[in-house]
Design a protein around this motif. Structure first.
Motif, PDB file in Angstrom:
ATOM      1  N   PHE A 186       3.761   5.940  12.471  1.00 58.79           N
ATOM      2  CA  PHE A 186       4.166   7.064  11.636  1.00 58.79           C
ATOM      3  C   PHE A 186       5.670   6.996  11.331  1.00 58.79           C
ATOM      4  O   PHE A 186       6.090   7.141  10.179  1.00 58.79           O
ATOM      5  CB  PHE A 186       3.825   8.403  12.312  1.00 58.79           C
ATOM      6  N   ILE A 187       6.472   6.777  12.357  1.00 52.28           N
ATOM      7  CA  ILE A 187       7.931   6.683  12.151  1.00 52.28           C
ATOM      8  C   ILE A 187       8.252   5.550  11.185  1.00 52.28           C
ATOM      9  O   ILE A 187       9.072   5.683  10.263  1.00 52.28           O
ATOM     10  CB  ILE A 187       8.659   6.472  13.493  1.00 52.28           C
ATOM     11  N   PHE A 188       7.595   4.417  11.388  1.00 52.86           N
ATOM     12  CA  PHE A 188       7.806   3.231  10.549  1.00 52.86           C
ATOM     13  C   PHE A 188       7.508   3.550   9.087  1.00 52.86           C
ATOM     14  O   PHE A 188       8.358   3.366   8.199  1.00 52.86           O
ATOM     15  CB  PHE A 188       6.905   2.100  11.066  1.00 52.86           C
ATOM     16  N   TYR A 189       6.301   4.057   8.824  1.00 51.82           N
ATOM     17  CA  TYR A 189       5.888   4.271   7.434  1.00 51.82           C
ATOM     18  C   TYR A 189       6.612   5.447   6.785  1.00 51.82           C
ATOM     19  O   TYR A 189       6.946   5.392   5.601  1.00 51.82           O
ATOM     20  CB  TYR A 189       4.375   4.491   7.360  1.00 51.82           C
ATOM     21  N   ALA A 190       6.843   6.503   7.538  1.00 50.17           N
ATOM     22  CA  ALA A 190       7.526   7.666   6.968  1.00 50.17           C
ATOM     23  C   ALA A 190       8.930   7.284   6.511  1.00 50.17           C
ATOM     24  O   ALA A 190       9.359   7.626   5.401  1.00 50.17           O
ATOM     25  CB  ALA A 190       7.575   8.803   7.992  1.00 50.17           C
ATOM     26  N   THR A 191       9.640   6.544   7.347  1.00 48.52           N
ATOM     27  CA  THR A 191      11.018   6.157   7.026  1.00 48.52           C
ATOM     28  C   THR A 191      11.042   5.193   5.840  1.00 48.52           C
ATOM     29  O   THR A 191      11.850   5.355   4.912  1.00 48.52           O
ATOM     30  CB  THR A 191      11.699   5.498   8.240  1.00 48.52           C
ATOM     31  N   ILE A 192      10.168   4.212   5.869  1.00 48.11           N
ATOM     32  CA  ILE A 192      10.166   3.223   4.772  1.00 48.11           C
ATOM     33  C   ILE A 192       9.733   3.876   3.470  1.00 48.11           C
ATOM     34  O   ILE A 192      10.255   3.547   2.393  1.00 48.11           O
ATOM     35  CB  ILE A 192       9.253   2.037   5.127  1.00 48.11           C
ATOM     36  N   SER A 193       8.806   4.814   3.561  1.00 48.82           N
ATOM     37  CA  SER A 193       8.368   5.523   2.355  1.00 48.82           C
ATOM     38  C   SER A 193       9.546   6.254   1.719  1.00 48.82           C
ATOM     39  O   SER A 193       9.729   6.237   0.496  1.00 48.82           O
ATOM     40  CB  SER A 193       7.267   6.523   2.724  1.00 48.82           C
ATOM     41  N   GLY A 219       0.825  -1.202   0.000  1.00 51.22           N
ATOM     42  CA  GLY A 219       0.000   0.000   0.000  1.00 51.22           C
ATOM     43  C   GLY A 219       0.861   1.254   0.000  1.00 51.22           C
ATOM     44  O   GLY A 219       0.589   2.219  -0.716  1.00 51.22           O
ATOM     45  N   LEU A 220       1.929   1.220   0.795  1.00 47.97           N
ATOM     46  CA  LEU A 220       2.847   2.359   0.881  1.00 47.97           C
ATOM     47  C   LEU A 220       3.569   2.569  -0.448  1.00 47.97           C
ATOM     48  O   LEU A 220       3.777   3.704  -0.895  1.00 47.97           O
ATOM     49  CB  LEU A 220       3.856   2.099   1.997  1.00 47.97           C
ATOM     50  N   PHE A 221       3.915   1.472  -1.081  1.00 44.89           N
ATOM     51  CA  PHE A 221       4.583   1.533  -2.374  1.00 44.89           C
ATOM     52  C   PHE A 221       3.660   2.163  -3.411  1.00 44.89           C
ATOM     53  O   PHE A 221       4.100   2.962  -4.257  1.00 44.89           O
ATOM     54  CB  PHE A 221       5.007   0.123  -2.781  1.00 44.89           C
ATOM     55  N   GLU A 222       2.358   1.812  -3.352  1.00 47.87           N
ATOM     56  CA  GLU A 222       1.372   2.405  -4.263  1.00 47.87           C
ATOM     57  C   GLU A 222       1.300   3.924  -4.055  1.00 47.87           C
ATOM     58  O   GLU A 222       1.198   4.695  -5.010  1.00 47.87           O
ATOM     59  CB  GLU A 222      -0.022   1.809  -3.991  1.00 47.87           C
ATOM     60  N   ILE A 223       1.345   4.344  -2.797  1.00 45.31           N
ATOM     61  CA  ILE A 223       1.291   5.775  -2.486  1.00 45.31           C
ATOM     62  C   ILE A 223       2.525   6.473  -3.045  1.00 45.31           C
ATOM     63  O   ILE A 223       2.443   7.564  -3.622  1.00 45.31           O
ATOM     64  CB  ILE A 223       1.187   5.991  -0.953  1.00 45.31           C
ATOM     65  N   GLN A 224       3.676   5.832  -2.867  1.00 42.43           N
ATOM     66  CA  GLN A 224       4.931   6.386  -3.392  1.00 42.43           C
ATOM     67  C   GLN A 224       4.845   6.536  -4.903  1.00 42.43           C
ATOM     68  O   GLN A 224       5.277   7.547  -5.471  1.00 42.43           O
ATOM     69  CB  GLN A 224       6.086   5.457  -2.978  1.00 42.43           C
ATOM     70  N   ASN A 225       4.268   5.548  -5.589  1.00 41.61           N
ATOM     71  CA  ASN A 225       4.113   5.626  -7.050  1.00 41.61           C
ATOM     72  C   ASN A 225       3.121   6.713  -7.455  1.00 41.61           C
ATOM     73  O   ASN A 225       3.243   7.311  -8.510  1.00 41.61           O
ATOM     74  CB  ASN A 225       3.630   4.273  -7.620  1.00 41.61           C
ATOM     75  N   PRO A 235       2.212  16.725  -6.616  1.00 38.87           N
ATOM     76  CA  PRO A 235       1.085  16.035  -7.259  1.00 38.87           C
ATOM     77  C   PRO A 235      -0.143  16.947  -7.318  1.00 38.87           C
ATOM     78  O   PRO A 235      -0.170  17.994  -6.659  1.00 38.87           O
ATOM     79  CB  PRO A 235       0.818  14.863  -6.308  1.00 38.87           C
ATOM     80  N   SER A 236      -1.152  16.558  -8.079  1.00 42.53           N
ATOM     81  CA  SER A 236      -2.404  17.322  -8.106  1.00 42.53           C
ATOM     82  C   SER A 236      -3.100  17.167  -6.758  1.00 42.53           C
ATOM     83  O   SER A 236      -2.803  16.225  -5.989  1.00 42.53           O
ATOM     84  CB  SER A 236      -3.313  16.788  -9.214  1.00 42.53           C
ATOM     85  N   THR A 237      -4.046  18.055  -6.475  1.00 43.08           N
ATOM     86  CA  THR A 237      -4.787  17.984  -5.203  1.00 43.08           C
ATOM     87  C   THR A 237      -5.541  16.666  -5.095  1.00 43.08           C
ATOM     88  O   THR A 237      -5.572  16.037  -4.030  1.00 43.08           O
ATOM     89  CB  THR A 237      -5.795  19.154  -5.125  1.00 43.08           C
ATOM     90  N   VAL A 238      -6.115  16.254  -6.239  1.00 39.14           N
ATOM     91  CA  VAL A 238      -6.887  14.999  -6.240  1.00 39.14           C
ATOM     92  C   VAL A 238      -5.959  13.819  -5.934  1.00 39.14           C
ATOM     93  O   VAL A 238      -6.294  12.949  -5.131  1.00 39.14           O
ATOM     94  CB  VAL A 238      -7.579  14.811  -7.611  1.00 39.14           C
ATOM     95  N   ALA A 239      -4.796  13.816  -6.570  1.00 40.17           N
ATOM     96  CA  ALA A 239      -3.851  12.711  -6.336  1.00 40.17           C
ATOM     97  C   ALA A 239      -3.387  12.703  -4.885  1.00 40.17           C
ATOM     98  O   ALA A 239      -3.294  11.641  -4.254  1.00 40.17           O
ATOM     99  CB  ALA A 239      -2.650  12.844  -7.278  1.00 40.17           C
ATOM    100  N   PHE A 240      -3.138  13.880  -4.333  1.00 39.17           N
ATOM    101  CA  PHE A 240      -2.683  13.950  -2.951  1.00 39.17           C
ATOM    102  C   PHE A 240      -3.796  13.490  -2.002  1.00 39.17           C
ATOM    103  O   PHE A 240      -3.551  12.761  -1.040  1.00 39.17           O
ATOM    104  CB  PHE A 240      -2.225  15.371  -2.593  1.00 39.17           C
ATOM    105  N   GLY A 241      -5.025  13.937  -2.283  1.00 35.61           N
ATOM    106  CA  GLY A 241      -6.160  13.505  -1.461  1.00 35.61           C
ATOM    107  C   GLY A 241      -6.328  11.994  -1.503  1.00 35.61           C
ATOM    108  O   GLY A 241      -6.569  11.344  -0.472  1.00 35.61           O
ATOM    109  N   THR A 242      -6.179  11.418  -2.693  1.00 35.54           N
ATOM    110  CA  THR A 242      -6.266   9.968  -2.833  1.00 35.54           C
ATOM    111  C   THR A 242      -5.155   9.296  -2.034  1.00 35.54           C
ATOM    112  O   THR A 242      -5.382   8.267  -1.375  1.00 35.54           O
ATOM    113  CB  THR A 242      -6.151   9.566  -4.322  1.00 35.54           C
ATOM    114  N   ALA A 243      -3.976   9.886  -2.090  1.00 35.02           N
ATOM    115  CA  ALA A 243      -2.840   9.323  -1.339  1.00 35.02           C
ATOM    116  C   ALA A 243      -3.116   9.336   0.159  1.00 35.02           C
ATOM    117  O   ALA A 243      -2.794   8.379   0.872  1.00 35.02           O
ATOM    118  CB  ALA A 243      -1.559  10.101  -1.651  1.00 35.02           C
ATOM    119  N   VAL A 244      -3.730  10.428   0.647  1.00 35.01           N
ATOM    120  CA  VAL A 244      -4.058  10.498   2.082  1.00 35.01           C
ATOM    121  C   VAL A 244      -5.091   9.418   2.424  1.00 35.01           C
ATOM    122  O   VAL A 244      -4.986   8.726   3.442  1.00 35.01           O
ATOM    123  CB  VAL A 244      -4.588  11.899   2.462  1.00 35.01           C
ATOM    124  N   GLY A 245      -6.085   9.269   1.552  1.00 35.87           N
ATOM    125  CA  GLY A 245      -7.096   8.229   1.765  1.00 35.87           C
ATOM    126  C   GLY A 245      -6.465   6.848   1.824  1.00 35.87           C
ATOM    127  O   GLY A 245      -6.786   6.021   2.675  1.00 35.87           O
TER     128      GLY A 245
END
Lengths: 448, 114
Positions: A238-245, A38-44, A192-202
């Motif tokens: 948060f620390i885990f995902y932020a660092t791995i991202s 999931g994190l990899f998808e967000i990065q992409n 990224p676009s606002t829509v893409a960023f919003g999707t990433a947050v979701g």
């Protein structure tokens, strides 16, 4: 419980689990291997520091949610968690309709997680991924049927191993990239676009999915431990995902790490940072962590299935316990579901749909939980601004969930099928429950 | 004798009459407190080797504390509902190891008319 003078006996397993163990269990549940994908998808989707920002926004939302769940758990210290909170605030039908899809679609994630474990076992032992996935599910089921429940200490060690191995390797990758003078180029990408960023947050909400299940340990936790552990587990995640991202952002294109149909980014991180030996270590740690989470989840879900069967919402034959208090038939039903969902995910390539459907149902459940906090018996006499803020957060969560639906791309049809099935089954269960209750009330009136 | 105490007496009599069920739990020892959160009444029972050995005795510490409204506790003891239903929907809470609640729930479920 005011007015109660009786305490739990010292030395009983109730009231013994401390904050540290709960943080490990709470964050460990959310740190599933599937979250790395999931994190990899967000990065992409958004790239570089923007993925960390998306994780940060989702993390802040979850920090607020942690406070909500602390209140809900304080007022109603029930191991049944989400379904009790929503039911007490909005009624039983609402509880079943909102929460059951969330739990049901988690089973698709179990299928997905099993395939990742299958991929890791393929890397370790050369087994075909689907055979490894089947072996993983059946082995966990056999261990659950034997009555063995992985203790808090082992779960803590599994979480710590996963945390330090992946965070450590990601930091190593970042240091290498900095040494080569490429770090800024990898991190500082076009906005990224606002829509893409919003999707990433979701989608980033999905990464924290399961942290609230920590409340299910309230019956055996030390006083106030759940209240302390909930926000701390968000911090750990948060620390885990932020660092791995950030580690993912400096990876080269993933050519050589495909195992079957799934690319496993944590294997790529290990390969890049430490070669084959590190891949073996990370694969073993991930398999072990997945096993400890699945063992606990399977036993907890078997109790839930047992309870639903005892209520008549599932076949009555599933409401059976053996002498060791194992809900054997319920466990077997879950085994069949897990195998079936694993095969369905594999056969129809439901990888993205499984992640998105879990993210959407989580957003809705969390939004409803925020609203539940404002209602009796949870609501205190909070002011206008407090209520307005809560409603705004709930609306934002619903909007994020809807945003994920509309930006599902090629996974839209599969996502629609999963969501309609999940909510449809839940609505049917809620209706059956209502009919059964009405019959029981009518029978009571006749007797009296 | 209160309504809940009477209901508990009847429940224990029904349970002891189900000898096979008692035999299934012959390894179970537990001190249980049932707390009516609205009336403040607390009733206690002690289980030894699967049989209820005493009821209504003063108790400082319990293995299992079950809290619900008087109506819910009465419904459970009079076998109109099993504890899992109010538990799942937040009308009943427990403190203590899961084993004790699961045994109690299983016993009531088995004794409840289908």
């Amino acid at each position: 419980m005011s007015g109660v003078n009786i305490k739990l006996k010292p030395g009983t397993t109730g009231g013994q689990v401390g904050t540290a163990s709960l943080v490990a269990v709470g964050s460990g549940t959310a740190m599933a291997s599937v979250c790395a994908i999931g994190l990899f998808e967000i990065q992409n989707l958004v790239g570089g520091v923007w993925s960390v920002l998306a994780v940060t926004v989702a993390g802040l939302l979850c920090l607020y949610l942690a406070r909500v769940f602390v209140r809900l758990s304080d007022v109603l210290p029930s191991g049944a968690g989400l379904i009790t909170y929503v039911s007490r605030a909005f009624g039983r039908s609402a509880g079943v309709t909102v929460v059951v899809p969330y739990l049901l679609l988690m089973m698709f994630l179990v299928g997905f997680e099993s395939l990742i474990v299958g991929g890791l076992l393929q890397r370790l032992a050369g087994l075909p991924a689907i055979a490894g996935a089947t072996l993983f599910i059946i082995t966990t089921w056999v261990i659950c049927q034997s009555g063995l429940k992985i203790g808090y200490r082992v779960q803590t060690w599994a979480m710590l191993a996963l945390f330090f191995s992946l965070v450590g390797l990601s930091i190593l990758l970042l240091a290498n990239s900095a040494r080569e003078g490429q770090l800024v180029e990898h991190l500082w990408v076009e906005a990224p676009s606002t829509v893409a960023f919003g999707t990433a947050v979701g989608q980033a909400l999905f990464l924290f999915l399961g942290f609230e299940l920590l409340t299910s340990h309230v019956e055996v936790a030390k006083p106030r431990a759940v209240g302390r552990a909930l926000p701390l587990s968000i911090g750990v995640l948060f620390i885990f995902y932020a660092t791995i991202s950030l580690g993912f952002s400096v990876l080269p294109p993933l050519d050589g790490t495909d195992t079957g149909a799934i690319t496993i980014p944590q294997v790529a991180v290990a390969e890049q940072a430490g070669g084959t030996s590190m891949v073996i270590v990370v694969a073993l740690v991930c398999v072990f962590a997945s096993f400890t989470s699945f063992n606990g989840a399977l036993l907890a879900l078997s109790r839930f299935v047992y309870a639903l069967a005892a209520q008549g919402m599932l076949p009555r034959g599933l409401a059976t316990l053996d002498r060791r208090l194992i809900a054997g038939p319920a466990l077997t039903a879950l085994l069949i579901c897990a195998l079936l969902f694993m095969v369905v995910v594999y056969r129809f390539g439901l990888y993205k749909a499984a992640i998105l459907s879990a993210a959407i149902t989580a957003a809705f459940v969390y939004g409803v939980s925020v609203l539940a906090r404002q209602r009796p018996p949870f609501g205190s006499a909070s002011g206008f601004w407090h209520k307005t803020f809560a409603w705004t957060i709930a609306a934002a969560l619903f909007a994020l969930g809807i945003g994920v639906i509309f930006n599902a791309g090629e996974a839209s049809k599969q996502l629609a099928v999963l969501l309609l099935s999940g909510y449809g089954l839940a609505a049917l269960s809620a209706w059956r429950m209502t009919v059964k209750q009405s019959k029981r009330r009518a029978a009571s009136r006749t007797l009296s | 004798m209160t309504v809940l105490s009477r209901a508990l007496d009847d429940f224990v009599a029904t349970y002891h009459a189900a000898e096979q069920l008692v035999e299934q739990h012959n390894e179970w020892d537990s001190k249980i407190a049932l707390v009516a959160e609205d009336s403040g009444e607390t009733i206690t029972l002690e289980v030894e080797q699967g049989r209820v050995s005493s009821m209504g005795q003063p108790m400082d510490a319990a293995d299992l504390i079950v809290t619900a409204s008087q109506e819910v506790l009465q419904d459970i003891l009079e076998l109109r509902r099993d504890p899992n239903e109010p538990y799942m929907f937040g009308e009943l809470t427990v403190q203590g190891a899961e084993e004790h609640f699961m045994r109690l729930d299983y016993i009531v479920t088995m004794l409840c008319p289908a």
